[in-house]
Design a protein around this motif. Structure first.
Motif, short mmCIF file in Angstrom:
data_model
loop_
_atom_site.label_atom_id
_atom_site.label_comp_id
_atom_site.label_asym_id
_atom_site.label_seq_id
_atom_site.Cartn_x
_atom_site.Cartn_y
_atom_site.Cartn_z
N VAL B 123 -4.12 -7.11 -28.41
CA VAL B 123 -5.33 -6.64 -27.72
C VAL B 123 -6.13 -5.75 -28.66
O VAL B 123 -5.56 -5.13 -29.56
N PHE B 125 -7.73 -2.94 -28.12
CA PHE B 125 -7.64 -1.49 -27.90
C PHE B 125 -6.62 -1.21 -26.83
O PHE B 125 -6.19 -2.13 -26.10
N PRO B 127 -5.87 2.28 -23.99
CA PRO B 127 -6.29 3.63 -23.62
C PRO B 127 -5.19 4.65 -23.90
O PRO B 127 -4.02 4.29 -24.06
N LYS B 144 -13.13 5.93 -28.93
CA LYS B 144 -14.27 6.00 -28.02
C LYS B 144 -13.84 6.46 -26.63
O LYS B 144 -12.89 5.92 -26.07
N MET C 126 -4.16 -1.28 -18.88
CA MET C 126 -4.12 -1.80 -20.24
C MET C 126 -4.85 -3.13 -20.26
O MET C 126 -4.83 -3.84 -19.24
N PRO C 127 -5.44 -3.47 -21.38
CA PRO C 127 -6.10 -4.77 -21.45
C PRO C 127 -5.11 -5.89 -21.76
O PRO C 127 -4.00 -5.64 -22.22
N LEU C 128 -5.52 -7.10 -21.46
CA LEU C 128 -4.71 -8.28 -21.77
C LEU C 128 -5.65 -9.40 -22.17
O LEU C 128 -6.66 -9.66 -21.50
N ARG C 129 -5.32 -10.07 -23.27
CA ARG C 129 -6.12 -11.23 -23.69
C ARG C 129 -5.78 -12.44 -22.83
O ARG C 129 -4.78 -12.45 -22.10
N ILE C 132 -8.68 -15.14 -18.57
CA ILE C 132 -10.04 -15.38 -18.08
C ILE C 132 -10.23 -16.89 -17.86
O ILE C 132 -9.94 -17.69 -18.75
N LYS C 144 -9.50 -6.58 -13.36
CA LYS C 144 -10.94 -6.52 -13.58
C LYS C 144 -11.31 -6.98 -14.99
O LYS C 144 -10.73 -6.51 -15.96
N ILE C 146 -13.84 -6.79 -17.91
CA ILE C 146 -14.92 -5.93 -18.39
C ILE C 146 -15.38 -6.45 -19.75
O ILE C 146 -14.74 -7.30 -20.36
N ASN C 148 -15.49 -5.66 -23.50
CA ASN C 148 -14.79 -4.80 -24.45
C ASN C 148 -15.74 -3.68 -24.91
O ASN C 148 -16.77 -3.96 -25.51
N PRO C 149 -15.39 -2.43 -24.60
CA PRO C 149 -16.31 -1.33 -24.95
C PRO C 149 -16.43 -1.12 -26.47
O PRO C 149 -17.31 -0.38 -26.90
N LEU C 150 -15.56 -1.75 -27.26
CA LEU C 150 -15.59 -1.54 -28.70
C LEU C 150 -16.26 -2.68 -29.45
O LEU C 150 -16.33 -2.66 -30.67
N LYS C 153 -20.21 -8.47 -26.39
CA LYS C 153 -19.98 -9.82 -25.88
C LYS C 153 -18.55 -10.29 -26.07
O LYS C 153 -18.28 -11.32 -26.69
N ASP C 154 -17.65 -9.51 -25.55
CA ASP C 154 -16.24 -9.84 -25.66
C ASP C 154 -15.57 -9.49 -24.34
O ASP C 154 -15.00 -8.42 -24.18
N PRO C 155 -15.62 -10.39 -23.36
CA PRO C 155 -14.99 -10.09 -22.07
C PRO C 155 -13.48 -10.00 -22.22
O PRO C 155 -12.88 -10.75 -23.00
N ILE C 156 -12.88 -9.08 -21.50
CA ILE C 156 -11.43 -8.89 -21.58
C ILE C 156 -10.94 -8.37 -20.24
O ILE C 156 -11.65 -7.66 -19.53
N LEU C 158 -8.64 -6.22 -17.67
CA LEU C 158 -7.86 -4.99 -17.53
C LEU C 158 -6.86 -5.14 -16.39
O LEU C 158 -7.22 -5.60 -15.30
N PHE D 111 -1.67 -16.83 -20.26
CA PHE D 111 -1.78 -16.14 -21.55
C PHE D 111 -1.42 -17.06 -22.71
O PHE D 111 -2.15 -17.17 -23.70
N GLY D 147 -17.41 -17.12 -26.60
CA GLY D 147 -17.41 -15.68 -26.31
C GLY D 147 -16.10 -15.22 -25.72
O GLY D 147 -15.76 -14.05 -25.81
#
Lengths: 238, 289, 289, 238
Positions: B123, B125, B127, B144, C126-129, C132, C144, C146, C148-150, C153-156, C158, D111, D147
């Motif tokens: 992944v 990032f 938190p 961030k 925590m995020p997971l790839r 989606i 959820k 979101i 990627n805040p870093l 255009k990269d949905p990931i 949580l 996954f 994307g």
């Protein structure tokens, strides 16, 4: 009264601060806190769990160095110790740099100060240089604004000359006791930040005969295994 | 994030052969002094005059980093601390920073674990609680603070994944299959999982495959992560390998004193690195565990 | 997230004493069939007529869940799958879902690991790839996607932290200090770390403290996480304990056949749970490892 | 030509699809894929690393069941296998529910289908029920819009009657070969989704004598330890 070493007095101060903690973790290079914690266990807290981060044999951590932080994140560490190259009156600590000097770095302080149930700040040197009006670098802040998740924070600040307790509501230290041989006035002169003075502020109680006996016997055995130089210096083999 | 290696393990001749696999400029993930740095390869890197290494301390560094910095091998250090522990400040690190000769990315221990676990899980990032209000945040443009997307008004720090080029450490055993026994030092596994390649020196080779042994397996790093291994007896000296030999506290004190000056440090290198004689190692006996 | 227990470990008399610690409505974290579920406590829970349990499969469930579901102990299951592996579908689970008698929160394996690791680290998510585009996402309002805040255009995805009330499993050894040896079954550690309390049955008690033994320590779950232990010989039967006894494949086939009907399932309970005789256990020998 | 079992043919198809993979992971209840992978290693891919998720002895995973997913997330799994209660023409798979029936669940598919370098879809039953126009529930999607980060996806779909390869650009399957005893027309009739047909579409090549010899000897030994019922059925002790 029996003569005692300065380290023994400080360890007693720490032991008295442990209270009802169930699990205390002690980091590297902390022989006096470790002595205080083992003394507390021996005195009145038999079920106290003590995790020495760098225990050389039988180390309790089987998930590597990450486990301490995970344990704290889970809320399983009631009490931790931190020091500082500088500590200020808002209980901010600096482990990185001050006055052109570089120190080792922040270690886990920026997390542990938030995640441990409470933290005892310990620094032997008591001077305006160390107890600064404002730290040059905040490794970990002494308090956090509302909305920032924070389980714990400072409980007290112990130095080689005095004991302060942290007043969370006022965000100020309060001088609680002055170690034998020092005065309230001397503490004020040698402290760079402002603080309150407890009305009942007194001389730090000397170690009792029982405390000394325990430190010099079962506690010494525990400390010798992990802080050999310290133990040999404070309690030379008789 | 680059795809990581899953080739079979190379058996190299010695620590110098490992050092030859580590190019100048490599980003090295290193364990702390209490978790088996490959001091044998650190010495070999100094001998091969490695340059511009970037070191990642997982989560802190000590003697290994101080030696490499003093010998001019290092351009940048990312760590939560660099110190010699009970022996005091890391003198070559301290001087290099104070003289502005070394780039330092200051971190805090769980941030480094978190960054490697992010890579371990693939992944970008993860938190981390706490840290907000520390001056570390301002110095780390890669970190961030966001609002927790799952809860209102809950600021939280995100740490981006870190991927070292090379994980480097020492271990008690390697086996014929290229598996490595790290015991309870699980941070070594995390570094290996997160790094593109991984080189390990070891005390002794074990026959067979440790994964077949239920009692050893829990402490095994699978060879899938191990690019190369080489034997280096007492390869962690003057640091310890639990159950094999203890920390040589006297040598650490000697080093701490010697390295206070550049001249003293050079004399130390002369004696212990350039004129390499493993017989000088005087590790104390292992604790009984 | 509630602060977790760090008291000392209780030594309980047997699996029934463990079952008595598990209240109706508890949220139980359970391992898969290949990772030492405490079948002894599963049987004891059925005997004490536990009700409204919520089961979390880490990351999947099998016989343990099918028995509890069939016996009416379970209100809800969160898991990535419930099956008997080579022995086929889990019949009581399947029927309960098809008859709409059981609430199921479908997940995918790494999402459950991730959710527990979040609790393990004290972070809210925590995020997971991946994931989606899976219909799982729509059914999980707690998950959820979101940006990627870093990175733009990269949905990931949580995944929020999960905290079971109780981790429950079986292990080969417990020692006098309350430490438990889980060997390579590290998911058991993750469940224990993330759960408010943890109960473990074990095959044999070892004297002393396994943390003092460098070879055993890597497979030890520290007693800091362990609320209570109880001996239960062959406590994973008909499943296996590596190095002690193998899977009783024949018994699993027998169960799969019996549990196809409600009547057959009741007869199975009658014989193997209500009239509890451990002598019926007929586990095959361990594989040699 | 030597007689062979249907399972042996399917395992050969899989072995031919492995190509240059360096690390293949095989999940539970997958004896035919496992056989194919061991055959590939024995035939022409000696350095192939095979990780059996539920290997009963000497299991390669020392981090517990999370390690497979972490390995895949790291990019260290080149090839994985997935099945489906339903599979549709966009390579979506359904492991949860269809036509009122409940299946075990999605396992790690949501996954692994993204994270493994490539995935071979394998389902013995070849019917309109299984190879549906559109799955009732997407456990894991066959493709992702631009994307959405995705390392891998489907390589091929192997059934008991035919082999399809996945055309990533067209997002459609292409019939590559039909197993002996079946016809191109039969496949069209028994497949619920539309697909292309390769111009060179032929009969699936039967196992060679060498392939059979390997399967019945070294490969059998590996399979027997982990899929005892399967091995006993396909290769009864001689």
């Amino acid at each position: 009264m029996e003569p005692y070493a300065r380290e023994e007095l400080l360890a007693c101060c720490i032991a008295r601060l442990i209270r009802d903690a169930r699990h205390v973790a002690v980091g590297a290079a902390s022989p006096i806190p470790a002595t205080g914690v083992f003394l507390s266990k021996a005195l009145n807290n038999k079920k106290l769990r003590i995790s020495l981060l760098h225990k050389r044999q039988g180390n309790a951590f089987t998930e590597g160095s990450r486990e301490l932080f995970d344990l704290a994140g889970q809320g399983r560490i009631d009490l931790f110790f931190l020091g500082g190259a500088q500590i200020d009156g808002e209980a901010n600590i600096n482990l990185v740099r001050a006055e052109g000097k570089r120190f080792p770095g922040s270690f886990g302080s920026a997390f542990m100060y938030f995640a441990a149930g409470r933290t005892i700040l310990f620094r032997e040197e008591h001077s305006k240089r160390v107890l600064a009006p404002k730290v040059d670098f905040i490794s970990a802040p002494g308090w956090s604004p509302p909305g920032v998740e924070r389980r714990g924070g400072p409980q007290a600040l112990l130095t080689g000359k005095a004991l302060f307790v942290w007043q969370k509501d006022k965000r100020r230290f309060r001088l609680e006791s002055v170690h034998p041989g020092h005065t309230v006035r001397e503490i004020r002169e040698q402290t760079g930040f402002d603080y309150d003075v407890a009305p009942e502020c007194a001389v730090t109680a000397a170690p009792s005969a029982e405390e000394l006996r325990l430190m010099r016997n079962e506690v010494r055995t525990e400390i010798l295994a992990n802080y050999p130089e310290f133990a040999a210096r404070v309690w030379p083999s008789s | 994030m680059k795809a990581l290696s899953s080739n079979s393990t190379s058996f190299l001749s010695d620590a110098d052969a490992v050092a030859a696999q580590i190019p100048d400029g490599a980003f090295l993930g290193l364990p702390p002094d209490y978790s088996m740095p490959s001091m044998a390869v650190v010495h070999a890197l100094i001998r091969r005059k490695a340059r511009n290494l970037k070191l990642l301390g997982v989560p802190v560094l000590g003697l290994s980093a101080d030696l490499l910095i003093g010998a001019g091998c290092v351009a940048e250090v990312e760590s939560s601390a660099v110190s010699l522990g009970e022996a005091g400040l890391a003198p070559r690190f301290t001087e290099a920073v104070e003289k502005n000769l070394l780039k330092v990315k200051d971190a805090t221990c769980p941030a480094i674990h978190t960054a490697l676990q992010a890579t371990e899980k693939g992944v970008p990032f993860m938190p981390l609680r706490g840290v907000i209000g520390s001056d570390l945040v301002a110095l780390r443009p890669d970190w961030k603070i966001i609002e927790n997307p799952l809860k209102e008004k809950d600021p939280i720090l995100l740490i981006p994944a870190i991927q070292p080029d090379i994980a480097l450490f020492h271990a008690r055993w390697a086996d014929e299959a290229g598996n490595v026994w790290i015991g309870r030092r699980k941070e070594l596994a995390t570094i290996a999982h997160a790094s593109r390649t991984c080189y390990v020196t070891y005390e002794e080779q074990r026959p067979g495959d440790m994964l077949e042994d239920e009692l050893l397996a829990p402490g095994v790093l699978n060879s899938v992560y191990v690019s190369g291994v080489a034997q280096a007896k007492r390869g962690a000296w003057p640091l310890s390998v639990a159950g094999v030999y203890g920390i040589d506290d006297a040598h650490l004190s000697l080093y701490a004193k010697a390295a206070k000056t550049k001249q003293g440090f050079q004399r130390y290198l002369e004696e212990y690195v350039w004129n390499h004689t493993p017989e000088k190692n005087s590790s104390p006996a292992a604790s009984r565990a």
